[in-house]
Design an enzyme around this catalytic site. Structure first.
Site, mmCIF file in Angstrom:
data_model
loop_
_atom_site.group_PDB
_atom_site.id
_atom_site.type_symbol
_atom_site.label_atom_id
_atom_site.label_comp_id
_atom_site.label_asym_id
_atom_site.label_seq_id
_atom_site.Cartn_x
_atom_site.Cartn_y
_atom_site.Cartn_z
ATOM 1 N N ASP A 165 0.975 -1.028 0.071
ATOM 2 C CA ASP A 165 0.015 -0.044 0.019
ATOM 3 C C ASP A 165 0.912 1.286 -0.051
ATOM 4 O O ASP A 165 2.231 0.969 0.171
ATOM 5 C CB ASP A 165 -1.010 0.117 1.325
ATOM 6 C CG ASP A 165 -2.205 0.773 1.083
ATOM 7 O OD1 ASP A 165 -1.947 1.863 -0.109
ATOM 8 O OD2 ASP A 165 -3.197 0.563 1.664
HETATM 9 C C1 BGC Z 1 -4.993 3.352 -0.130
HETATM 10 C C2 BGC Z 1 -5.312 2.109 -1.146
HETATM 11 C C3 BGC Z 1 -5.117 2.994 -2.260
HETATM 12 C C4 BGC Z 1 -3.570 3.529 -2.447
HETATM 13 C C5 BGC Z 1 -3.230 4.065 -3.756
HETATM 14 C C6 BGC Z 1 -3.729 4.179 -0.280
HETATM 15 O O1 BGC Z 1 -3.780 5.129 0.660
HETATM 16 O O2 BGC Z 1 -5.045 2.689 1.283
HETATM 17 O O3 BGC Z 1 -6.573 1.541 -0.770
HETATM 18 O O4 BGC Z 1 -5.080 1.750 -3.246
HETATM 19 O O5 BGC Z 1 -3.498 4.642 -1.501
HETATM 20 O O6 BGC Z 1 -3.993 5.003 -3.966
#
Ligand code: BGC
Length: 734
Positions: free
Chosen positions: A291
Site C-alpha cells: 500500500d
Molecule cells: C490506500 C489504497 C490505495 C492506495 C493508492 C492508499 O492510501 O490505502 O487503498 O489503493 O492509497 O491510491
C-alpha cells in the site's frame, strides 16, 4: 479465469529476464506517482493539513491541485527504473508509455494503476451498498463497465476490489468493501474479478484486479484507520481470508498488502500471509504491491531499523512491488551485494510483474488508440442505465409505517436538505474520474418524477439550520422529504468517526420538521452503517440511499414513487448505539447469550441487538416463509423453503440461507450465511426455492488452518434477514 500465459508468452518473459540488468529488474518493482513539485505558495504537506483542519475547503484544495506542477519521472522511466505509475489520462499515459517502450533499453511497457473502486467515469454505488443488491450479475457488469472505461484512459490495473470484512462502522473504509459477511464478500469478490478480467476479446476490455487490503485491515482496533489488528487464527481463516481466497481462485492478477500489522507483523513484511498463505497455499500466481508508503512505515511501526531493513524484510516476505517510497529502487542492489536478499527472490518478483503485463497485452498493445481514448467522451446510454439499475437495486427501505411510501406522483412535496441538491455528494469516497455533468442530484431526479415538488435547503451535515427554509418547507408540502447523512469526505480512507449518529445539526433539523406535524420521510446518504435509534423511534419512513453514484437522483425518485420496488438489503448490521461497535450477526456463541436477564452478555444501558440486522430490507409488499425441508445426499444437502408474496404488489425478495453448527470442536457463529436466492413474485404467489449446499461448506478451519468436517447437528434458517426464525435441525455425517 486464471492468469495463464501461452508457452510463447512465458518464453518472452523468460528471455527478458535473462536480458535484464539488476537495475532494470529492480526498476520493475518500483511504482511511482507523479510527484507534486510546487506551483503553490506553501509546501504540499502544509496544504494537506490546511484541508484537514478546515483552513481551506476540499473544493479549494482540488482547485489548487489543478495548478500543481508535477514531475512524471521521465528520466527514471527512460533509465528503466520505473515499472508502474499512477496516471489516468490517455494522452499522458501514451506520452510516458512511449518513453518506456521506445526510449528505455529493453522497451518494457509501464503498467498504469488507479483506485477505480466503484466506477471510473460512470460511478456506481459504493461497495457496501452494491453488495446489498445481492446481485452477482450486476456486480460483474458494473466492474466490466469500469474496466472498459478506465482502459480508454490507459488505466489497465484497478486497485480493486476492496475485500476487507468490516464489523465496526466507525471505520471510514467500510464504504469501500462488501460489508461484514464472508460468504457475501466472496460472491462479490468473484463477480468483481470476473467483471474486471474476463472479457479478453480485446485488450481494451479487461484490466488486472488488485485484491486489497490483504489482510485484516477491516479489523483495525476500535474502528480507527490504520490501527493494529489482533485476531485468532480461526477467525483469520474462516472470515477475513475467505473473500481473498475466493478471488484468487477466480483468477485475480494482483494483490495489495495492507497497512496494518496482523498479530504483531505488518502485512507489508509478513512472510506468513504473503508467502505461506497467499503464494504457497493458495497458489497465487500474480504479484503483490504494497500500500502507499507502507514499506517506509515499517520503520515507524518499529519492525525495521531503517529503510534498507524495511526493504529487505518486504522483499523476503514476498512483496513484489513497492508503492511510492523508492526504497526498493534505492536500496535493493546494496541489499543483494550484502547477501541480505537473493537474486532468485528478485527474479521471482520480476517474473510475476512481467507476467501480469504480458497477460494484459501491454507488450503488444502498449498505447491507447485515439478511437479508444474518445470512446467515452459521451457516456453511452447503456452505461447510465446500468448505473441506475445498480443504484435502484442497492436502496434499502428501513422503515415504512402506515405505508407512507410510495408517494403519489402529484403529491405536494417539500424536499429538504443541502445534500439533496448536490451533484458531488452522491458520488461517495474514492472516485476520481467522474464528471459533474454526468451526475443527477436527488433534487433533479425528484423534479422529473414529482411535478409538484419544491426544494428548500434548510441545512445539512455541516453548518447551521435555516429556520426560514424550514417554515417555508412546512407551509408548502403535504409531505416533507429530508435528504440527510454524511458528505462523501466523512467516509473512506482516514475518515473514521467516533460518533456515527447523523453528523452536525441534522437531528435538530429533523426535530423541527417533525414539529410541523407533516409526515417526514428520511432519505439517507451515507458511507457507513449509522446509529439511527432516534430516527427509527420518531420518523415514519426511512430509506437508506448510501452514496449511489451518478444516477442516484433518478434511482431515489423512482423508488419513492413506486415505479421501482425497493429490494436492497443491508450488507452489515446497523448498531442501535455506538457502544455496540463492533457488531455482527455472525458472532460466536457465548455461554451466556444476551437476554433480559442480568448475568448475560448484554449492556446495562443500551440494547445488545442491532437496530437493523444484516440482510434487513423492506419493500412495498411483504413475504412469508414456510415449509423448510432438508434432505441429505452423499456430497450435498438440499434445503427447500416456500416463499409467498403476502402483500398486494409484485415484488422481489432475496431469500437468505443461514446455518449454525450446533456442536463443534471450536465455538462457531450463531449463524452463518450459506446462500441466497433472488425471486420476484406476484401478489399471492408462492414458490419453492431450493439451495444446494455442498457438504464441504459445512466445515470450518481450525486455528492451524485445517478444514474440519465434523459430524453432528446443524441448524438451518431461511428467511429475509439474519433474524429469520424459520429453522430446522439435521444430523449430518461426512
Ligand atoms: C490506500 C489504497 C490505495 C492506495 C493508492 C492508499 O492510501 O490505502 O487503498 O489503493 O492509497 O491510491
Amino acid at each position: 479465469m486464471r492468469l495463464q500465459l501461452t508457452e510463447d508468452q512465458k518464453e518472452r518473459v523468460g528471455d527478458l529476464l535473462k536480458a535484464m540488468t539488476l537495475k532494470e529488474k529492480i526498476g520493475q518493482m518500483n511504482q511511482v506517482s507523479p510527484s507534486i513539485v510546487g506551483g503553490f505558495d506553501v509546501p504540499f504537506e502544509e496544504l494537506i493539513e490546511m484541508m484537514t483542519d478546515g483552513r481551506i475547503s476540499h473544493e479549494k484544495f482540488e482547485e489548487i491541485m489543478k495548478t500543481a506542477k508535477q514531475d512524471f519521472h521521465e528520466d527514471q522511466i527512460r533509465d528503466g527504473k520505473v515499472g508502474s505509475l499512477m496516471v489516468q489520462d490517455a494522452k499522458e499515459v501514451n506520452r510516458l508509455q512511449k518513453i518506456a517502450v521506445e526510449e528505455s533499453r529493453l522497451g518494457i511497457p509501464l503498467i498504469f494503476g488507479l483506485d477505480v473502486i466503484h466506477g471510473f467515469r460512470t460511478v456506481y454505488p459504493i461497495a457496501i451498498a452494491e453488495a446489498g443488491s445481492f446481485d452477482p450479475d450486476l456486480m460483474e457488469k458494473t466492474a466490466a463497465m469500469a474496466a472498459r472505461e478506465s482502459r480508454s484512459a490507459g488505466v489497465a490495473w484497478h486497485f480493486a476490489p476492496m475485500l476487507d470484512i468490516a464489523r465496526d462502522a466507525r471505520w471510514g473504509r467500510v464504504s469501500e468493501g462488501p460489508g461484514l459477511d464472508p460468504y457475501l464478500a466472496s460472491v462479490f469478490a468473484r463477480a468483481k474479478v470476473r467483471g474486471l478480467q474476463n472479457d479478453r476479446s480485446s485488450t481494451e476490455h479487461y484490466v488486472a484486479a488488485c485484491l486489497k487490503h490483504y489482510i485484516g485491515y477491516g479489523a483495525c482496533e476500535s474502528g480507527r484507520d490504520y490501527n493494529t489488528v489482533s485476531m485468532a487464527m480461526h477467525l483469520f481463516y474462516n472470515t477475513y481470508l475467505r473473500p481473498f481466497a475466493a478471488a484468487v481462485e477466480e483468477g485475480a492478477a494482483t494483490v495489495m498488502a495492507s497497512f496494518n500489522d496482523l498479530n504483531g507483523v505488518p502485512c507489508t513484511v509478513n512472510p506468513f500471509t504473503l508467502r505461506t498463505i497467499l503464494k504457497d497455499s493458495l497458489g497465487f500466481p500474480g504479484f503483490v504491491v504494497s500500500d502507499a508508503n507502507a514499506v517506509r512505515e515499517c520503520v515507524i511501526h518499529g519492525i525495521a531499523k531503517d529503510e534498507i531493513d524495511a526493504g529487505i524484510q518486504a522483499v523476503n516476505a514476498g512483496l513484489d512491488m513497492d508503492m511510492g517510497t523508492g526504497i526498493y529502487s534505492g536500496h535493493l542492489a546494496q541489499a543483494l551485494a550484502d547477501g541480505k536478499i537473493s537474486e532468485e527472490t528478485i527474479d521471482e518478483a520480476v517474473r510475476r510483474i512481467l507476467s501480469v503485463k504480458m497477460w494484459l497485452g501491454l507488450f503488444d498493445h502498449p498505447y491507447v488508440s485515439s478511437e479508444c481514448a474518445r470512446r467515452y467522451d459521451t457516456l453511452p446510454e447503456d452505461h447510465l442505465a446500468l448505473a441506475r439499475r445498480a443504484a435502484e437495486e442497492s436502496i434499502v427501505l428501513l422503515k415504512n409505517e402506515g405505508s407512507l411510501l410510495p408517494l403519489a406522483r402529484d403529491q405536494k412535496i417539500s424536499l429538504v436538505g443541502t445534500l439533496a441538491a448536490s451533484r458531488e455528494e452522491i458520488i461517495g469516497a474514492w472516485a476520481m474520474s467522474w464528471r459533474k455533468e454526468d451526475c443527477v442530484s436527488i433534487r433533479e431526479g425528484m423534479e422529473q418524477e414529482f411535478p409538484n415538488l419544491r426544494y428548500f435547503p434548510c441545512g445539512g451535515p455541516e453548518g447551521e439550520i435555516c429556520k426560514a427554509d424550514v417554515d417555508q418547507a412546512a407551509s408548502y408540502g403535504d409531505v416533507l422529504v429530508a435528504v440527510l447523512g454524511e458528505t462523501d469526505a466523512m467516509s473512506g480512507e482516514a475518515s473514521s468517526r467516533g460518533d456515527i449518529t447523523l453528523p452536525g445539526k441534522q437531528r435538530d433539523l429533523l426535530q423541527m420538521l417533525l414539529k410541523t406535524g407533516k409526515p417526514v420521510v428520511l432519505i439517507l446518504m451515507n458511507g457507513r452503517p449509522l446509529v439511527l435509534d432516534w430516527e427509527d423511534a420518531h420518523l415514519p419512513a426511512i430509506v437508506e440511499g448510501w452514496h449511489l453514484g451518478v444516477q442516484m437522483g433518478p434511482a431515489i425518485a423512482r423508488v419513492l414513487s413506486g415505479a421501482v420496488m425497493p429490494q436492497g438489503k443491508l450488507s452489515a448490521d446497523f448498531p442501535a448505539a455506538v457502544g455496540q461497535c463492533p457488531i455482527y450477526y455472525n458472532h460466536p456463541n457465548t455461554g451466556r447469550p444476551g437476554s433480559r436477564s442480568k448475568f448475560t452478555s448484554r449492556y446495562l444501558d443500551i440494547p445488545f441487538k442491532p437496530l437493523y440486522p444484516f440482510g434487513f430490507g423492506l419493500t412495498y409488499t411483504s413475504f412469508a416463509y414456510s415449509k423448510l425441508e432438508i434432505s441429505e445426499g452423499e456430497k450435498q444437502l438440499q434445503i427447500r423453503a416456500e416463499v409467498r408474496n403476502t402483500g398486494d404488489r409484485r415484488g422481489t425478495e432475496t431469500a437468505l440461507l443461514f446455518m449454525q453448527d450446533v456442536t463443534a470442536s471450536l465455538v462457531r457463529p450463531v449463524r452463518e450465511l450459506k446462500g441466497f436466492r433472488k425471486i420476484t413474485l406476484d401478489p399471492g404467489e408462492s414458490r419453492t426455492i431450493s439451495f444446494r449446499l455442498p457438504k464441504k461448506e459445512l466445515g470450518f478451519y481450525d486455528n492451524d488452518g485445517h478444514l474440519r468436517l465434523e459430524d453432528g447437528a446443524f441448524r438451518f434458517f431461511v428467511g429475509g434477514s439474519s433474524e429469520a426464525d424459520l429453522s430446522e435441525e439435521a444430523e449430518i455425517t461426512f
